[in-house]
Design a protein around this motif. Structure first.
Motif, mmCIF file in Angstrom:
data_model
loop_
_atom_site.group_PDB
_atom_site.id
_atom_site.type_symbol
_atom_site.label_atom_id
_atom_site.label_comp_id
_atom_site.label_asym_id
_atom_site.label_seq_id
_atom_site.Cartn_x
_atom_site.Cartn_y
_atom_site.Cartn_z
ATOM 1 N N VAL A 49 -1.376 -3.907 0.516
ATOM 2 C CA VAL A 49 -2.533 -3.957 1.408
ATOM 3 C C VAL A 49 -2.228 -4.810 2.640
ATOM 4 C CG1 VAL A 49 -3.602 -5.990 0.346
ATOM 5 C CG2 VAL A 49 -5.035 -4.267 1.461
ATOM 6 N N LEU A 50 -1.288 -5.755 2.522
ATOM 7 C CA LEU A 50 -0.916 -6.619 3.643
ATOM 8 C C LEU A 50 -0.210 -5.844 4.753
ATOM 9 C CD1 LEU A 50 0.449 -9.680 1.601
ATOM 10 C CD2 LEU A 50 -1.814 -9.414 2.643
ATOM 11 N N HIS A 51 0.374 -4.710 4.384
ATOM 12 C CA HIS A 51 1.115 -3.907 5.359
ATOM 13 C C HIS A 51 0.519 -2.505 5.495
ATOM 14 C CE1 HIS A 51 4.105 -7.094 4.914
ATOM 15 N NE2 HIS A 51 4.075 -6.878 3.606
ATOM 16 N N ALA A 52 -0.743 -2.365 5.125
ATOM 17 C CA ALA A 52 -1.374 -1.046 5.053
ATOM 18 C C ALA A 52 -1.292 -0.274 6.363
ATOM 19 C CB ALA A 52 -2.834 -1.189 4.623
ATOM 20 N N LYS A 53 -1.544 -0.955 7.493
ATOM 21 C CA LYS A 53 -1.576 -0.244 8.773
ATOM 22 C C LYS A 53 -0.192 0.247 9.200
ATOM 23 C CE LYS A 53 -1.198 -4.309 11.796
ATOM 24 N NZ LYS A 53 -1.861 -5.049 12.894
ATOM 25 N N LYS A 54 0.858 -0.266 8.538
ATOM 26 C CA LYS A 54 2.220 0.169 8.848
ATOM 27 C C LYS A 54 2.733 1.224 7.883
ATOM 28 C CE LYS A 54 3.005 -2.588 12.358
ATOM 29 N NZ LYS A 54 3.276 -2.055 13.714
ATOM 30 N N ASN A 55 1.874 1.625 6.961
ATOM 31 C CA ASN A 55 2.251 2.598 5.937
ATOM 32 C C ASN A 55 1.777 3.987 6.357
ATOM 33 O OD1 ASN A 55 2.510 4.187 3.626
ATOM 34 N ND2 ASN A 55 2.054 2.494 2.247
ATOM 35 N N LEU A 56 2.707 4.898 6.560
ATOM 36 C CA LEU A 56 2.377 6.251 7.019
ATOM 37 C C LEU A 56 1.439 6.970 6.064
ATOM 38 C CD1 LEU A 56 2.684 8.682 8.863
ATOM 39 C CD2 LEU A 56 4.846 9.228 7.701
ATOM 40 N N LEU A 57 1.669 6.830 4.765
ATOM 41 C CA LEU A 57 0.843 7.544 3.789
ATOM 42 C C LEU A 57 -0.612 7.080 3.843
ATOM 43 C CD1 LEU A 57 0.747 9.683 1.637
ATOM 44 C CD2 LEU A 57 1.405 7.977 -0.070
ATOM 45 N N ILE A 58 -0.830 5.820 4.222
ATOM 46 C CA ILE A 58 -2.202 5.323 4.369
ATOM 47 C C ILE A 58 -2.925 6.107 5.455
ATOM 48 C CG2 ILE A 58 -3.592 3.380 5.207
ATOM 49 C CD1 ILE A 58 -2.810 2.910 2.419
ATOM 50 N N TRP A 59 -2.256 6.301 6.587
ATOM 51 C CA TRP A 59 -2.873 7.034 7.703
ATOM 52 C C TRP A 59 -3.078 8.507 7.358
ATOM 53 C CZ3 TRP A 59 -5.279 4.781 11.528
ATOM 54 C CH2 TRP A 59 -4.958 3.467 11.836
ATOM 55 N N ILE A 60 -2.113 9.078 6.661
ATOM 56 C CA ILE A 60 -2.263 10.459 6.202
ATOM 57 C C ILE A 60 -3.459 10.559 5.271
ATOM 58 C CG2 ILE A 60 -1.219 12.263 4.769
ATOM 59 C CD1 ILE A 60 1.513 11.374 5.832
ATOM 60 N N SER A 61 -3.606 9.568 4.396
ATOM 61 C CA SER A 61 -4.717 9.551 3.439
ATOM 62 C C SER A 61 -6.063 9.441 4.147
ATOM 63 C CB SER A 61 -4.541 8.384 2.457
ATOM 64 O OG SER A 61 -3.334 8.504 1.740
ATOM 65 N N PHE A 62 -6.142 8.584 5.162
ATOM 66 C CA PHE A 62 -7.378 8.456 5.932
ATOM 67 C C PHE A 62 -7.767 9.801 6.538
ATOM 68 C CE2 PHE A 62 -6.854 3.694 6.490
ATOM 69 C CZ PHE A 62 -8.038 3.390 5.838
ATOM 70 N N GLY A 63 -6.792 10.453 7.156
ATOM 71 C CA GLY A 63 -7.061 11.741 7.785
ATOM 72 C C GLY A 63 -7.536 12.786 6.797
ATOM 73 N N LEU A 64 -6.839 12.882 5.676
ATOM 74 C CA LEU A 64 -7.206 13.854 4.644
ATOM 75 C C LEU A 64 -8.580 13.567 4.065
ATOM 76 C CD1 LEU A 64 -3.787 14.091 2.741
ATOM 77 C CD2 LEU A 64 -4.812 15.870 4.178
ATOM 78 N N LEU A 65 -8.857 12.292 3.821
ATOM 79 C CA LEU A 65 -10.146 11.914 3.229
ATOM 80 C C LEU A 65 -11.293 12.267 4.164
ATOM 81 C CD1 LEU A 65 -11.297 10.584 0.665
ATOM 82 C CD2 LEU A 65 -11.288 8.413 1.914
#
Length: 220
Positions: free
Chosen positions: A151-167
């Motif tokens: 969670v400390l590096h969430a904004k640097k994780n590509l899959l997090i951004w992909i997940s936001f978009g999909l959600l």
């Protein structure tokens, strides 16, 4: 609500343009995630989306049905995404849940083929089931991230951004999809199209942010 066919065609072309732009960004920043298992294939999914949309647009221009190419795309898309999260899960129960979702979705897809002709009809129930499974899977992934050091590096994780978009896309699209499929008289096809267009643009914008901001060291 009624919009001219010309305006709808313009929106379709803009949508394809946005999808193409996302695929280009995925190609430019491929070095960030090319060594990440399964996630490295996301670039192929994005270019497949572009090809599929162009082919579908061409088939529509000939006044032919294009349901089959979208049904095949849904099968590939949902299966890949569920496998992607299954790989990135750390929790064994979540991994098992993702596998169960994949099996149930594929079984539903096959069984539903006896009731709907996938050559000429867009799948309905399998799509809704898969979308619900994917939303649950993404939420489980977020819960894992929140309870870990990632969670400390969430904004640097590509899959997090992909997940936001999909959600955003599936949570926004599911209610309209359900109403459109089972309560046709209560919905407007034009409104549904505009909703899908808007959600698609937002989703791909999240993808692009992810490609730009992500750090190759944070691709777990």
């Amino acid at each position: 609500m009624s919009l001219s066919n010309e305006f709808l065609n313009i929106l379709m072309k803009i949508g394809i343009g946005v999808e193409t732009t996302t695929a280009i960004f995925a190609t430019i920043y491929y070095y960030k995630y090319k060594n990440t298992v399964l996630l490295k294939y996301f670039i192929y999914l994005l270019w497949y989306i572009v090809f599929n949309e162009l082919l579908g647009y061409y088939i529509r221009s000939l006044d032919l049905k294009n349901a089959i190419i979208h049904n095949i795309y849904n099968l590939v898309n949902f299966t890949y995404l569920l496998l992607l999260y299954r790989h990135h899960f750390k929790n064994k129960k979540n991994k098992k849940a993702a596998v169960i979702f994949i099996v149930l979705y594929i079984l539903t897809f096959i069984i539903n083929g006896f009731f709907e002709n996938y050559l000429i009809e867009h799948q309905r129930f399998p799509y809704i089931i898969a979308a619900i499974f994917l939303v649950i899977t993404i939420l489980l992934y977020f819960f894992e991230i929140l309870n870990s050091e990632q969670v400390l590096h969430a904004k640097k994780n590509l899959l997090i951004w992909i997940s936001f978009g999909l959600l955003i896309y599936f949570v926004g699209n599911l209610p309209f999809r359900i109403l459109r499929n089972y309560y046709l008289e209560l919905t407007d096809a034009t409104i549904h199209f505009l909703v899908i267009f808007t959600l698609t643009v937002i989703m791909h914008f999240c993808f692009i942010i992810g490609f730009i901001w992500s750090n190759r060291k944070q691709q777990y």
